[in-house]
Every structure is written in structure tokens, then in C-alpha cells.
Design a protein around this motif. Structure first.
Motif, short mmCIF file in Angstrom:
data_model
loop_
_atom_site.label_atom_id
_atom_site.label_comp_id
_atom_site.label_asym_id
_atom_site.label_seq_id
_atom_site.Cartn_x
_atom_site.Cartn_y
_atom_site.Cartn_z
N SER A 130 7.46 -9.74 -1.75
CA SER A 130 8.12 -9.66 -0.45
C SER A 130 7.16 -9.17 0.63
CB SER A 130 9.38 -8.79 -0.51
OG SER A 130 9.07 -7.46 -0.87
N GLY A 131 6.21 -8.32 0.24
CA GLY A 131 5.19 -7.88 1.19
C GLY A 131 4.30 -9.02 1.63
N VAL A 132 3.89 -9.84 0.68
CA VAL A 132 3.07 -11.01 1.01
C VAL A 132 3.86 -11.95 1.92
CG1 VAL A 132 1.94 -13.05 0.04
CG2 VAL A 132 1.61 -10.82 -1.03
N ALA A 133 5.13 -12.14 1.60
CA ALA A 133 5.98 -13.01 2.43
C ALA A 133 6.10 -12.46 3.85
CB ALA A 133 7.36 -13.16 1.80
N GLU A 134 6.24 -11.16 3.99
CA GLU A 134 6.35 -10.56 5.32
C GLU A 134 5.04 -10.72 6.11
OE1 GLU A 134 7.79 -6.56 4.71
OE2 GLU A 134 9.84 -7.24 5.07
N ILE A 135 3.92 -10.56 5.46
CA ILE A 135 2.64 -10.74 6.15
C ILE A 135 2.50 -12.18 6.62
CG2 ILE A 135 0.12 -10.76 5.85
CD1 ILE A 135 0.54 -8.35 3.88
N THR A 189 0.82 -1.21 0.00
CA THR A 189 0.00 0.00 0.00
C THR A 189 0.86 1.27 0.00
OG1 THR A 189 -0.19 -0.12 2.43
CG2 THR A 189 -1.95 -1.16 1.14
N PHE A 190 0.88 1.98 1.11
CA PHE A 190 1.40 3.34 1.17
C PHE A 190 2.91 3.48 0.98
CE2 PHE A 190 1.31 1.75 5.49
CZ PHE A 190 2.51 2.18 6.03
N ALA A 191 3.71 2.45 1.22
CA ALA A 191 5.16 2.56 1.09
C ALA A 191 5.70 1.77 -0.10
CB ALA A 191 5.84 2.12 2.38
N ARG A 192 4.83 1.41 -0.98
CA ARG A 192 5.22 0.55 -2.10
C ARG A 192 6.35 1.16 -2.92
NH1 ARG A 192 0.45 -1.85 -5.76
NH2 ARG A 192 1.67 -2.68 -7.45
N LYS A 193 6.24 2.43 -3.23
CA LYS A 193 7.28 3.09 -4.03
C LYS A 193 8.61 3.15 -3.27
CE LYS A 193 8.34 7.27 -6.59
NZ LYS A 193 7.91 8.61 -6.96
N ALA A 194 8.55 3.43 -1.98
CA ALA A 194 9.78 3.51 -1.19
C ALA A 194 10.51 2.17 -1.14
CB ALA A 194 9.46 4.00 0.23
N PHE A 195 9.77 1.08 -1.06
CA PHE A 195 10.41 -0.24 -1.01
C PHE A 195 11.12 -0.59 -2.31
CE2 PHE A 195 7.84 -1.10 2.80
CZ PHE A 195 8.83 -1.64 3.61
#
Length: 130
Positions: free
Chosen positions: A52-57, A27-33
Motif C-alpha cells: 500500500s505504501g508503494v501504491a501511495e507513492i 520507513t518510520f511509520a511502518r508499524k503504526a500502519f
């Protein structure tokens, strides 16, 4: 507070932080990552951030919800994940990519020293020998 309770609190806090980070990937930090994805990763940069976001969740949820029987394994997987994503932090430093307030070489360098702490946290909070 006994050691077992302290470990559980540490494990749940780490899991919650991973869930938050994973949601922010999507969501909100997608560009920063995107700043942390090394150039040599063969996947599309945005797909890498999403995966990687899905993996972290998933990993964070596992840390929060794991039972005593599986917590050492989950801790080892979390430690391996933190090790696996470390090249992204190195890439951000080497390529001088600003994100998350890491807008100087010094800040990006200091960030590198937090990764071993995350590995230790993942192992120690899941009753692994460190």
C-alpha cells in the motif's frame, strides 16, 4: 487566483501528502500502519503495509506529475484508492487499535469522516464532476 490554479495546488498538495504517507509506510511509520490492516486481508500484514505504501507513492506521483489529458483518470483512481482503503480505517476503529495518535474510540471515529473528504479532494482537484 483562478479555479484552475487552485485545482492544481490542491492536486499537488494531495499528491505530496500521498507520497509522504507512502514513504512513511516503508520507513518510520511502518508499524503504526499495521493497525489499519483488517484481519480478513489474505496477505501478510507487513507485505500489505509495504504494497500500500508503494501504491501511495505511485498514486501521489501521478497526481503531482499528471498532465491535463490524464488528470481526471488519475483523480478517479485516487478516489477509488481512498474508498478501497476505508475498510482499514473502519477496522482500526472496530478493533480499537491505537496508531497515529488515534488512541480513543472518539478519535478513531472522527477519523472515519475524513475519508469522504479525501475522495472529494481527489475528484475536485482533478477537474472531475462531484
Amino acid at each position: 487566483m483562478n479555479e484552475k490554479n487552485a485545482e492544481k495546488i490542491a492536486r499537488v498538495l494531495l499528491g505530496g501528502a500521498l507520497i509522504f504517507a507512502g514513504v512513511s509506510h516503508l520507513t518510520f511509520a511502518r508499524k503504526a500502519f499495521r493497525a489499519q490492516v483488517p484481519d480478513w486481508v489474505p496477505l501478510d500484514i507487513d507485505d500489505t503495509v509495504l504494497y500500500s505504501g508503494v501504491a501511495e507513492i505511485a498514486l501521489g506521483s501521478s497526481l503531482v506529475l499528471t498532465n491535463e489529458k490524464h488528470q481526471q483518470t488519475v483523480g478517479k483512481v485516487a478516489a477509488a484508492f481512498f474508498t478501497a482503503v476505508f475498510p482499514g480505517n473502519i477496522s482500526q476503529y472496530v478493533n480499537k487499535r491505537p496508531a497515529f495518535g488515534l488512541d480513543t474510540d472518539r478519535r478513531r471515529l472522527v477519523r472515519l469522516f475524513f475519508q469522504p473528504a479525501l475522495v472529494y479532494w481527489a475528484l475536485k482537484s482533478t477537474n472531475n464532476k462531484v
